[in-house]
Scaffold this motif. Structure first.
Motif, PDB file in Angstrom:
ATOM      1  N   ILE A   1       0.838  -1.204   0.000  1.00  0.00           N
ATOM      2  CA  ILE A   1       0.000   0.000   0.000  1.00  0.00           C
ATOM      3  C   ILE A   1       0.869   1.249   0.000  1.00  0.00           C
ATOM      4  CG2 ILE A   1      -1.711   1.326   1.302  1.00  0.00           C
ATOM      5  CD1 ILE A   1      -3.023  -1.155   0.500  1.00  0.00           C
ATOM      6  N   ASN A   2       0.663   2.120  -0.963  1.00  0.00           N
ATOM      7  CA  ASN A   2       1.324   3.418  -0.998  1.00  0.00           C
ATOM      8  C   ASN A   2       0.247   4.500  -0.999  1.00  0.00           C
ATOM      9  OD1 ASN A   2       4.272   2.824  -1.347  1.00  0.00           O
ATOM     10  ND2 ASN A   2       3.422   1.628  -3.032  1.00  0.00           N
ATOM     11  N   LEU A   3       0.249   5.297   0.038  1.00  0.00           N
ATOM     12  CA  LEU A   3      -0.794   6.317   0.185  1.00  0.00           C
ATOM     13  C   LEU A   3      -0.192   7.535   0.859  1.00  0.00           C
ATOM     14  CD1 LEU A   3      -4.062   4.806   1.719  1.00  0.00           C
ATOM     15  CD2 LEU A   3      -3.802   5.825  -0.531  1.00  0.00           C
TER      16      LEU A   3
ATOM     17  N   ALA B   1      -9.290   6.522  -3.282  1.00  0.00           N
ATOM     18  CA  ALA B   1      -8.479   5.362  -3.649  1.00  0.00           C
ATOM     19  C   ALA B   1      -9.368   4.136  -3.593  1.00  0.00           C
ATOM     20  CB  ALA B   1      -7.317   5.209  -2.677  1.00  0.00           C
ATOM     21  N   VAL B   2      -9.160   3.197  -4.529  1.00  0.00           N
ATOM     22  CA  VAL B   2     -10.006   2.007  -4.559  1.00  0.00           C
ATOM     23  C   VAL B   2      -9.185   0.805  -4.128  1.00  0.00           C
ATOM     24  CG1 VAL B   2     -11.514   0.555  -5.932  1.00  0.00           C
ATOM     25  CG2 VAL B   2     -11.370   2.992  -6.406  1.00  0.00           C
ATOM     26  N   LEU B   3      -9.725   0.098  -3.135  1.00  0.00           N
ATOM     27  CA  LEU B   3      -9.057  -1.074  -2.586  1.00  0.00           C
ATOM     28  C   LEU B   3      -9.731  -2.323  -3.142  1.00  0.00           C
ATOM     29  CD1 LEU B   3      -6.740  -1.198  -0.559  1.00  0.00           C
ATOM     30  CD2 LEU B   3      -8.419  -1.327   1.270  1.00  0.00           C
TER      31      LEU B   3
ATOM     32  N   GLU C   1      -5.290  -4.461  -2.354  1.00  0.00           N
ATOM     33  CA  GLU C   1      -4.388  -3.680  -3.185  1.00  0.00           C
ATOM     34  C   GLU C   1      -5.076  -2.392  -3.603  1.00  0.00           C
ATOM     35  OE1 GLU C   1      -1.600  -5.067  -6.831  1.00  0.00           O
ATOM     36  OE2 GLU C   1      -3.113  -6.497  -6.149  1.00  0.00           O
ATOM     37  N   ILE C   2      -4.284  -1.318  -3.738  1.00  0.00           N
ATOM     38  CA  ILE C   2      -4.879  -0.084  -4.246  1.00  0.00           C
ATOM     39  C   ILE C   2      -4.744  -0.083  -5.766  1.00  0.00           C
ATOM     40  CG2 ILE C   2      -4.601   2.410  -4.341  1.00  0.00           C
ATOM     41  CD1 ILE C   2      -4.266   2.373  -1.401  1.00  0.00           C
ATOM     42  N   LEU C   3      -5.876  -0.100  -6.456  1.00  0.00           N
ATOM     43  CA  LEU C   3      -5.837  -0.217  -7.912  1.00  0.00           C
ATOM     44  C   LEU C   3      -5.768   1.143  -8.593  1.00  0.00           C
ATOM     45  CD1 LEU C   3      -8.285  -3.166  -8.638  1.00  0.00           C
ATOM     46  CD2 LEU C   3      -5.831  -3.190  -8.206  1.00  0.00           C
ATOM     47  N   GLY C   4      -5.992   2.194  -7.841  1.00  0.00           N
ATOM     48  CA  GLY C   4      -5.898   3.510  -8.460  1.00  0.00           C
ATOM     49  C   GLY C   4      -6.455   4.578  -7.548  1.00  0.00           C
ATOM     50  N   ILE C   5      -6.048   5.815  -7.779  1.00  0.00           N
ATOM     51  CA  ILE C   5      -6.565   6.942  -7.009  1.00  0.00           C
ATOM     52  C   ILE C   5      -7.116   7.963  -7.992  1.00  0.00           C
ATOM     53  CG2 ILE C   5      -6.020   8.760  -5.346  1.00  0.00           C
ATOM     54  CD1 ILE C   5      -3.802   7.015  -4.273  1.00  0.00           C
TER      55      ILE C   5
END
Lengths: 508, 373
Positions: A278-280, A474-476, A480-484
């Motif tokens: 996760i990168n946020l 952000a969509v989990l 996994e985060i698939l995009g922001i």
């Protein structure tokens, strides 16, 4: 000349202790219609339907079914009259296959053997006839919630149903699944099944139903044709006054990086990676929304950030400084507030008083604690202030929080956590299960925090809420985060597709 | 809070009545349990050919006929009170310690080992050291299952029950071997020598048998009340007991709290065992406890885990015991019937605790209805 209604409930009264859950409610369903039953939480919708399904006995009132008066002592009676109900919380055996779940409770012509072959054949017919394809050999726990719901519907149809009661059926579905589900409902109506659709979501009710009955505080407010209804009309009927609906909040604001997650993963024994790389970055004065279908790692993400679960890999930084082993205490000291998903089990100690719950995290600090003793007077004063500021409706500060309504329980948590959230706030499903009024005030509280420069991580299954509140979303998906994407209505299609597993790069 | 906004959730008269009934229940149900047990007892007594009214008259005389009898009641209540206090404390934290019996034995063993030594110290210090030994012995016996539960999530009900047997046999070993009085005599009983005079608890109400252990128990009740309901630690311990997930979320060290309450409850059982030796029996005998650690579970339940409730329940049990002995001696009711009556009291107390628990269900049920509406 109106045809005789399929179902007529007359002057139904049901009380629980001092609460009048249904107060002389009239309700009718015509053959071949989708009739929406609309109302806030606690308006008495589920009670009325549980009476119709034989789960509760009314104190008084009559039920007419196909023109005849009937008395329902149990769900068995309801099923015998071809009334089926799909509960909000699905009632399937997760370890059984689809077929086995459908067989549960069915009479068998060849007792003690199960009618497996016949059922398989009939299931195939049903699936084709009603447009509900499904593989009967899969275990229910392997199916996504949308398909599990399909199994429930098949189960009800199998027992024979001229009327299906659906209790908040869309609560567990993603936006795309809702589309499929509505198509299924229309198909069922074409095949002669009538449907009662319980909901508190105005847009869905307007889209799918033929007529709408609104309940408020146990009483029937009225029934209208859907084509004559609008969102403001319905909202006013539900709440009893005009309501501002779904207005967006102003976006943007200060932009100092506040909390950074770099390659954070959570590995659970036997389960595997619950969170993957996760990168946020959450900025001050920002609301960062996290979208996703329930169970894709949202609650774990919140727990990791708040120090409840230690993360396995990666790094977490607060204002540029790494926090190596976050614990709830450390994060509280760093100025974090946390509104957890499960307010009853996690956020509150149900049999403690309101006053005591409001110091759940600070009872050890001055001024509440002196020489190891709790200073009840100070605790009481604190509670008085919070109860006033957050308009918590309670009988007394000493009342156990378990006795409060969901909305007031949530306000107790907010009252405690917003005080602690001097820098950042993590809020998970903060308005889930709350009525329109309480939802609105919770959102106002969150927005006021953002205005103060506090960074908010907002995790919600309600896309409208995320779009209305968030600066970015952000969509989990499966940890996994698939995009922001930006928090605006134009992002909705991309969000919907990411929720089902497509990457943002693939969509763009 | 008169100035609070009224709403649909403010207490209606019905809700207030329900609350009042609930408090009434907490008081009345235990009395109902005792009454039910006495009725069952009366039937059994009648079956043995004794007039139950005569028998119960003797029972009542046994309790209240003289100061001496009252003193006996208090003596019997003392160990039950002290163990019960520890159990109420641990039950409040959601840990179900069934091991008070074993903890009592281990405490009595260590306490007696100190009490039989001629230390040449003042009496108050000898008593204090012996009681401290009792606390340490019982506390260690509580630490073990507490640690296993907190660290490895091993069910404390099972470990504490098993540890009871181990403790009883350890004491058996010591009373037959290393600590045996006069081991060379042929017919020596499995028991330790008498404790030193300096370590015996003083009698405080001569000529009754009442010893200083009872006021000690009263003091402990007050301390535990303050810790549980006035101090931050008790707040934490009750939060862990009511909702472990919420306690963890709030940053409380739930595992440490579980271990601490287990040590305290084991320690108090150990103190109770030592008090029984220093105040009454004056030597540690093999199998010396008639199940005090088990009776105390019923006492904690009956007292609703509240120190003052436990005090009342312990007095009641002490009275029943003394009265039953008198009934046996003067009315000729067989001793086994007396045992049955006591067991019946415990049974009905457990049932009444269940009823109280069940009685709270409709309220939960109603809330479900409200929430899902």
């Amino acid at each position: 000349m109106m045809p005789a209604p399929l179902l007529e409930m007359r002057q139904i009264v049901k009380t629980f202790g001092s609460l009048r859950a249904n107060d002389r409610v009239d309700f009718e369903v015509r053959s071949g219609e989708i009739h929406a039953l609309l109302g806030e939480n606690g308006a008495g919708k589920t009670t009325l339907m549980n009476i119709l399904y034989g789960l509760y006995q009314p104190d008084s009132g009559e039920i007419f079914w196909k023109g005849e008066k009937i008395v329902l002592h149990s769900p068995r009676d309801a099923i015998r009259h071809r009334i089926g109900m799909i509960h909000q919380h699905l009632m399937l055996v997760p370890n059984f296959t689809v077929l086995e779940n459908i067989l549960v409770g069915l009479p068998s012509p060849q007792e003690p053997l199960l009618p497996i072959q016949e059922t398989l054949a009939r299931l195939k017919d049903f699936a084709a006839q009603y447009g509900l394809p499904i593989d009967p050999t899969l275990k229910v726990k392997q199916l996504p919630l949308g398909l599990q719901q399909r199994v429930e519907i098949l189960k009800a149809l199998f027992r024979g149903a001229d009327l299906l009661i659906l209790d908040e059926p869309t609560a567990v579905l993603s936006p795309l699944e809702v589309e499929d589900f509505f198509a299924v409902l229309r198909n069922l109506v074409d095949k002669g099944v009538s449907i009662i659709f319980i909901s508190h979501k105005l847009d869905e009710v307007l889209r799918i139903s033929d007529r709408i009955t609104v309940l408020r505080q146990g009483k029937r407010v009225g029934t209208i044709e859907t084509r004559q209804a609008t969102q403001p009309i319905l909202a006013e009927m539900m709440v009893g006054r005009a309501v501002a609906l779904d207005h967006g909040f102003p976006k943007g604001g200060a932009a100092q990086p506040l909390l950074e997650l770099k390659g954070v993963s959570l590995i659970r024994p036997k389960v595997g990676r619950v969170l993957k790389d996760i990168n946020l970055t959450l900025h001050s004065g920002e609301i960062l929304g996290i979208a996703g279908i329930d169970g894709n790692g949202q609650e774990e993400l919140a727990d990791v950030i708040c120090g409840l679960i230690p993360y396995s890999e990666g790094q977490m930084l607060l204002e540029g400084r790494p926090i190596p082993n976050p614990t709830p205490r450390k994060m509280k000291a760093a100025g974090l507030g946390y509104v957890p998903a499960d307010r009853q089990r996690v956020g509150l100690v149900k049999n403690f008083s309101i006053a005591h719950n409001l110091v759940l995290k600070s009872f050890d600090d001055p001024p509440f604690n002196r020489h190891g003793f709790l200073r009840e007077k100070v605790v009481h004063l604190n509670a008085q202030q919070v109860v006033e500021a957050f308009d918590i409706r309670a009988a007394a500060l000493s009342q156990p929080v378990g006795e409060l309504s969901g909305g007031n329980q949530q306000k107790v948590i907010l009252g405690r956590e917003l005080k602690l959230a001097t820098r950042l706030l993590v809020a998970v499903h903060p308005t889930r299960g709350l009525d329109v009024g309480a939802t609105e005030s919770v959102r106002q509280f969150l927005h006021a925090q953002k205005e103060k420069g506090i960074g908010i991580l907002l995790i919600s299954a309600d896309l409208d809420e995320l779009l209305a509140m968030s600066d970015r979303i952000a969509v989990l998906f499966r940890g996994e985060i698939l995009g922001i994407v930006p928090g605006e209505a134009a992002s909705l299609p991309a969000i919907s597709r990411m929720m089902l597993g497509e990457r943002l790069e693939a969509i763009a | 809070m008169e100035n609070m906004p009224s709403s649909v959730f403010s207490p209606s008269p019905a809700l207030l009545r329900a609350r009042w009934l609930n408090s009434l229940q907490i008081i009345l149900l235990p009395f109902g349990a005792v009454l039910a047990a006495l009725i069952v007892g009366a039937i059994l007594i009648a079956l043995t050919g004794v007039n139950p009214f005569f028998a119960y008259q003797k029972m009542w005389e046994g309790i209240a006929k003289s100061n001496y009898q009252v003193g006996l009641v208090l003596v019997k209540a003392t160990p039950l009170l002290i163990i019960g206090l520890g159990l109420g404390f641990v039950f409040n934290s959601g840990v179900f310690n069934i091991g008070a019996e074993g903890q009592l034995y281990m405490g009595a063993l260590l306490g007696t080992a100190i009490a039989i030594q001629d230390l040449g110290v003042p009496a108050w210090l000898h008593v204090a050291l012996s009681l401290l030994g009792g606390f340490v012995g019982g506390g260690l016996w509580g630490l073990l299952p507490g640690y296993l539960k907190a660290r490895h999530n091993i069910n404390e009900v099972i470990t504490t029950i098993l540890l009871n047997y181990i403790a009883i046999y350890i004491v058996s070993y010591f009373t037959h071997g290393p600590l045996r009085d006069n081991p060379l005599a042929e017919a020596a009983l499995p028991q330790t020598p008498q404790v030193q005079l300096s370590s015996q608890l003083p009698l405080i109400w001569p000529p009754t048998r009442l010893h200083a252990g009872f006021p000690l128990g009263l003091g402990l009740a007050l301390v535990l009340y303050l810790v549980t309901y006035r101090m931050a630690f008790g707040y934490k311990a009750r939060a862990v007991g009511s909702s472990p997930a919420a306690a963890h979320y709030a940053g409380m060290n739930t595992t440490l709290i579980m271990v601490i309450v287990m040590v305290v409850s084991g320690g108090l059982a150990g103190v109770a065992g030592t008090v029984e030796i220093l105040g009454v029996q004056h030597r540690l005998r093999d199998m010396f406890s008639p199940g005090l650690g088990y009776s105390a579970i019923a006492i904690a339940l009956m007292g609703n885990n509240h120190p003052f409730g436990i005090l009342l329940a312990a007095l009641l049990f002490g009275a029943l015991q003394v009265g039953a002995n008198n009934m046996q001696a003067l009315a000729g009711v067989p001793v086994t019937i007396v045992d049955v009556i006591q067991a019946t009291v415990i049974f009905f107390v457990a049932v009444s605790a269940m009823i109280r628990w069940r009685a709270s269900l409709p309220r939960l049920f109603r809330h479900k209805g409200e929430a899902n509406g």
